[in-house]
Design a protein around this motif. Sequence first.
Motif, short mmCIF file in Angstrom:
data_model
loop_
_atom_site.label_atom_id
_atom_site.label_comp_id
_atom_site.label_asym_id
_atom_site.label_seq_id
_atom_site.Cartn_x
_atom_site.Cartn_y
_atom_site.Cartn_z
N ARG A 111 0.83 -1.20 0.00
CA ARG A 111 0.00 0.00 0.00
C ARG A 111 0.87 1.26 0.00
NH1 ARG A 111 -5.50 1.03 1.52
NH2 ARG A 111 -5.82 3.22 2.04
N LYS A 112 1.94 1.24 0.79
CA LYS A 112 2.85 2.39 0.83
C LYS A 112 3.46 2.64 -0.55
CE LYS A 112 7.07 4.09 3.07
NZ LYS A 112 8.16 3.78 4.02
N ARG A 113 3.84 1.56 -1.24
CA ARG A 113 4.44 1.73 -2.57
C ARG A 113 3.45 2.34 -3.56
NH1 ARG A 113 8.48 0.89 -5.81
NH2 ARG A 113 8.20 0.06 -7.93
N VAL A 114 2.21 1.90 -3.51
CA VAL A 114 1.19 2.45 -4.42
C VAL A 114 0.99 3.94 -4.13
CG1 VAL A 114 -1.24 2.40 -5.06
CG2 VAL A 114 0.01 0.26 -4.77
N MET A 115 0.88 4.30 -2.88
CA MET A 115 0.64 5.70 -2.54
C MET A 115 1.81 6.59 -2.93
SD MET A 115 -2.38 5.68 -1.51
CE MET A 115 -2.46 7.42 -1.03
N GLU A 116 3.02 6.05 -2.87
CA GLU A 116 4.20 6.85 -3.19
C GLU A 116 4.47 6.94 -4.69
OE1 GLU A 116 7.40 5.15 -1.01
OE2 GLU A 116 6.84 6.12 0.89
N ASN A 117 4.07 5.91 -5.45
CA ASN A 117 4.47 5.85 -6.86
C ASN A 117 3.32 5.85 -7.87
OD1 ASN A 117 7.60 5.18 -6.76
ND2 ASN A 117 6.63 3.97 -5.16
N PHE A 118 2.13 5.45 -7.45
CA PHE A 118 1.04 5.30 -8.41
C PHE A 118 -0.24 5.95 -7.91
CE2 PHE A 118 3.86 1.57 -8.54
CZ PHE A 118 4.36 1.70 -9.83
N SER A 119 -0.13 7.01 -7.14
CA SER A 119 -1.31 7.65 -6.58
C SER A 119 -2.11 8.35 -7.67
CB SER A 119 -0.91 8.66 -5.50
OG SER A 119 -0.30 9.80 -6.09
N PHE A 120 -3.40 8.47 -7.43
CA PHE A 120 -4.28 9.13 -8.38
C PHE A 120 -3.94 10.61 -8.50
CE2 PHE A 120 -8.56 10.65 -9.82
CZ PHE A 120 -8.59 9.94 -11.01
N GLY A 121 -3.50 11.21 -7.40
CA GLY A 121 -3.14 12.63 -7.44
C GLY A 121 -1.96 12.89 -8.36
N ALA A 122 -0.93 12.05 -8.26
CA ALA A 122 0.25 12.21 -9.12
C ALA A 122 -0.12 11.96 -10.58
CB ALA A 122 1.35 11.25 -8.68
N PHE A 123 -0.93 10.94 -10.82
CA PHE A 123 -1.39 10.62 -12.18
C PHE A 123 -2.19 11.80 -12.76
CE2 PHE A 123 -4.95 8.98 -14.75
CZ PHE A 123 -4.27 8.30 -15.76
#
Length: 393
Positions: free
Chosen positions: A364-376
């Motif tokens: 979950r931490k990896r998704v939030m740091e690398n593939f978050s909807f905000g960054a996208f």
Amino acid sequence: MVRVVFLHPDLGIGGAERLVVDAGLALKARSHQIHFVTAHHDPAHCFEETQDGTLDVVAVGDWLPRHLFGRCMALCAYLRMIYAALWLVVIVDQISVCIPILLALSTAKIIFYCHFPDQLLTGRQSLLKRLYRAPIDWLEEVTTGAAHIVLVNSKFTAGVFHDTFKRLNVQPEVLYPSLNTAQFEVGVSVRHSVADEDTINFLSINRFERKKNLPLAIRAFAEVTRALPKKKKIKLIVAGGYDTRVTENIEHLIELETIVLEMQLSAHVEFRQNLSDQEKLRLLRTCDCLLYTPSGEHFGIVPIEAMFCQLPVIAVNNGGPKETVVHAETGFLCDPQPAAFAEAMSDIVKGGKALKVKMGNAGRKRVMENFSFGAFSGKLDRIVQECSQFERE
């Protein structure tokens, strides 16, 4: 604010469709006007946002054939996309042949999202097939190069892009697919998602297609079943998209059911077709590990969904999962062999709840740091803004 129209050949429930739907939601949240034009949209086989009014979807050209007596599917797909291209479009998805028509008939700036070169998705077994595909392959390369901006879904796909389109002097930009994490945080009852809370539940989510290598999950599961002590209970749930219009879906499900019968696993393997978003979320929240079996996958959104739901992931050690799954931290990357998958599955069983929690939190931490909807959303918004001001040299 930019008016953005997505052009997609078949707005169903695959990973490519999830990506463009999320892209539409991301841009809509940034106050852009969003519309979808597609050659096929079945309200019974689509993502909820495309049929509940969240996104504006128009289906055109569905009267055109998908194939000619079981053949010429690529040609028919190109013709359907060209027909749909008579609408104003900025983002073109999957099939590039319509781009020159859009440029000729409008002042639209064109972003092309290349999930994977189309010419690599079909074989060349016969001379007739090679002759048929030669002009289509040439068109794909030329028309892809006509876009103002080209996006790809991973570094793996960027490498394949360069190896395939050797004549193009184009540097595609990587835009990783993301999750609309709000959809995964809604309250969902988890009761009755799996039969027995004392059972270790392995989950596979993929379309029922041969290229997804679903037999790998079943055969690995069989090896684990034979090796574990009798007191250990495990189950495999094989779920995914199933379209009755697609002959392969029907045939492959029968093939998988036959493998299960031959291995005498009927009491331990369950098949589920066309999960609703709620059903999918229940499984991701209540199972113990995701098995992701495709080789050469362009990106693979399901491992991201699983990691966000704090589920360890066992995936093939090639393609997109190498950019998402961290070996021995958020799951395991394995050779596409039953023995290798079975060894990792055994580690999950032996590690119990403690290992699931540890890997789940890391995922979950990896998704939030690398593939978050905000960054996208931010990156896609920047790309659309740049494209709207683009002036070709």
